[in-house]
Each structure stands twice: as structure tokens, then as C-alpha cells.
Design a protein around this motif. Structure first.
Motif, PDB file in Angstrom:
ATOM      1  N   MET A 284      36.652  50.553  52.714  1.00  0.00           N
ATOM      2  CA  MET A 284      36.905  51.500  53.795  1.00  0.00           C
ATOM      3  C   MET A 284      35.631  51.713  54.593  1.00  0.00           C
ATOM      4  SD  MET A 284      38.423  55.322  53.544  1.00  0.00           S
ATOM      5  CE  MET A 284      38.504  56.336  54.968  1.00  0.00           C
ATOM      6  N   ILE A 285      35.799  51.751  55.891  1.00  0.00           N
ATOM      7  CA  ILE A 285      34.692  52.045  56.797  1.00  0.00           C
ATOM      8  C   ILE A 285      35.001  53.396  57.436  1.00  0.00           C
ATOM      9  CG2 ILE A 285      33.390  51.314  58.814  1.00  0.00           C
ATOM     10  CD1 ILE A 285      34.373  48.430  58.204  1.00  0.00           C
ATOM     11  N   HIS A 286      34.262  54.405  57.044  1.00  0.00           N
ATOM     12  CA  HIS A 286      34.497  55.743  57.571  1.00  0.00           C
ATOM     13  C   HIS A 286      34.052  55.833  59.029  1.00  0.00           C
ATOM     14  CE1 HIS A 286      34.554  56.679  53.247  1.00  0.00           C
ATOM     15  NE2 HIS A 286      35.386  57.629  53.621  1.00  0.00           N
ATOM     16  N   ALA A 287      34.818  56.595  59.782  1.00  0.00           N
ATOM     17  CA  ALA A 287      34.484  56.876  61.179  1.00  0.00           C
ATOM     18  C   ALA A 287      34.923  58.297  61.485  1.00  0.00           C
ATOM     19  CB  ALA A 287      35.179  55.894  62.105  1.00  0.00           C
TER      20      ALA A 287
ATOM     21  N   THR B 179      38.385  50.376  59.315  1.00  0.00           N
ATOM     22  CA  THR B 179      38.499  49.008  58.812  1.00  0.00           C
ATOM     23  C   THR B 179      39.473  48.150  59.624  1.00  0.00           C
ATOM     24  OG1 THR B 179      37.939  49.812  56.603  1.00  0.00           O
ATOM     25  CG2 THR B 179      38.874  47.606  56.750  1.00  0.00           C
ATOM     26  N   PRO B 180      40.654  48.650  59.990  1.00  0.00           N
ATOM     27  CA  PRO B 180      41.567  47.789  60.763  1.00  0.00           C
ATOM     28  C   PRO B 180      40.956  47.283  62.067  1.00  0.00           C
ATOM     29  CG  PRO B 180      42.753  49.676  59.915  1.00  0.00           C
ATOM     30  CD  PRO B 180      41.293  49.913  59.643  1.00  0.00           C
TER      31      PRO B 180
ATOM     32  N   ALA C 175      38.631  42.888  65.449  1.00  0.00           N
ATOM     33  CA  ALA C 175      37.706  42.864  66.589  1.00  0.00           C
ATOM     34  C   ALA C 175      37.010  41.518  66.710  1.00  0.00           C
ATOM     35  CB  ALA C 175      36.666  43.966  66.424  1.00  0.00           C
ATOM     36  N   ASP C 176      36.744  41.148  67.955  1.00  0.00           N
ATOM     37  CA  ASP C 176      36.008  39.904  68.161  1.00  0.00           C
ATOM     38  C   ASP C 176      34.523  40.163  67.877  1.00  0.00           C
ATOM     39  OD1 ASP C 176      34.469  40.230  70.893  1.00  0.00           O
ATOM     40  OD2 ASP C 176      36.485  41.010  71.246  1.00  0.00           O
TER      41      ASP C 176
ATOM     42  N   TRP D 129      35.851  52.874  72.068  1.00  0.00           N
ATOM     43  CA  TRP D 129      36.880  51.839  72.027  1.00  0.00           C
ATOM     44  C   TRP D 129      37.437  51.601  70.627  1.00  0.00           C
ATOM     45  CZ3 TRP D 129      31.918  50.060  73.726  1.00  0.00           C
ATOM     46  CH2 TRP D 129      31.215  49.305  72.799  1.00  0.00           C
ATOM     47  N   VAL D 130      36.712  51.987  69.578  1.00  0.00           N
ATOM     48  CA  VAL D 130      37.257  51.872  68.217  1.00  0.00           C
ATOM     49  C   VAL D 130      38.471  52.792  68.092  1.00  0.00           C
ATOM     50  CG1 VAL D 130      36.788  52.198  65.763  1.00  0.00           C
ATOM     51  CG2 VAL D 130      35.009  51.242  67.252  1.00  0.00           C
TER      52      VAL D 130
END
Length: 118
Positions: free
Chosen positions: A1-4, A20-21, A26-27, A43-44
Motif C-alpha cells: 500500500m502506498i499511503h496518500a 497504489t492503483p 501510471a506511465d 492528478w493522482v
């Protein structure tokens, strides 16, 4: 998981979510831009707001657009919301799942240090 986490400019709303998604789809150039911006970019959130499970994020963005953009008409560059990704988690995830991007980011960072030293 990448927290934001995102919050509105007026601090009326704050949402924490899993970025994470976004990183999965993402490019490489978008990921590099995000890293260069200190892991902070709207943009995330924009990319995830319509996904199932991200309803609170969608509400925050709707509030920012519907309420705060009206107030910012005099200065359209004023950000109505901010979104920050945990850079350490993002880097670790990239190392494990998209190592080609992580390697390119390391090379770019190294080139930047070399230019400053030279």
C-alpha cells in the motif's frame, strides 16, 4: 500500500487513501514528474476519484471544484486541493513492482547530483 492524503485549500476536508492503483497504471513519465514535485500533485487524486472505494476522495474533489473554484476565479493558479503521496512507500513499491522505473529515477537523481558537483 502506498499511503496518500488530500486536503482542501480551506482545510475543510481531508481524505487518506491508497494510491497504489495509480502507480500500477501510471506511465513512467508521470511517476517521474510526481517524484520531482516532492510526491505532491492533484492528478493522482483526479485519476482515482471515480474508482469504487474512493467515494470520500470524490467528495473532496467535488467540494474543491464546486465551492473553492468559485472563490479562486481571481487567481486561477490557486490550488483548491493538495494531494501528497508517501514518497518512501512509493519508492519502495516501485523497487518491488516496477523496478525499471525505480532504476531510471535513481539514474536521473545521480545525473542531477553529478551536474551540481561538476
Amino acid at each position: 500500500m502506498i499511503h496518500a492524503a488530500c486536503h482542501t485549500a480551506d482545510e475543510a476536508m481531508r481524505v487518506e487513501f491508497d494510491a497504489t492503483p495509480w502507480f500500477e497504471q501510471a506511465d513512467p513519465a508521470a511517476i517521474a514528474r510526481l517524484a520531482k514535485r516532492g510526491w505532491s500533485a492533484p492528478w493522482v487524486a483526479d485519476a482515482l476519484e471515480h474508482r469504487t472505494g474512493y467515494e470520500a476522495l470524490r467528495d473532496l474533489i467535488r467540494y474543491a471544484r464546486d465551492r473553492l473554484e468559485i472563490e479562486s476565479r481571481e487567481d486561477p493558479s490557486w490550488p483548491t486541493f493538495e494531494c501528497r503521496v508517501d514518497g518512501a512507500e512509493a519508492t519502495a513499491w516501485l523497487e518491488r513492482h516496477r523496478s525499471d522505473i525505480a532504476a531510471e529515477m535513481r539514474r536521473a537523481a545521480s545525473r542531477g547530483r553529478d551536474e551540481v558537483a561538476g
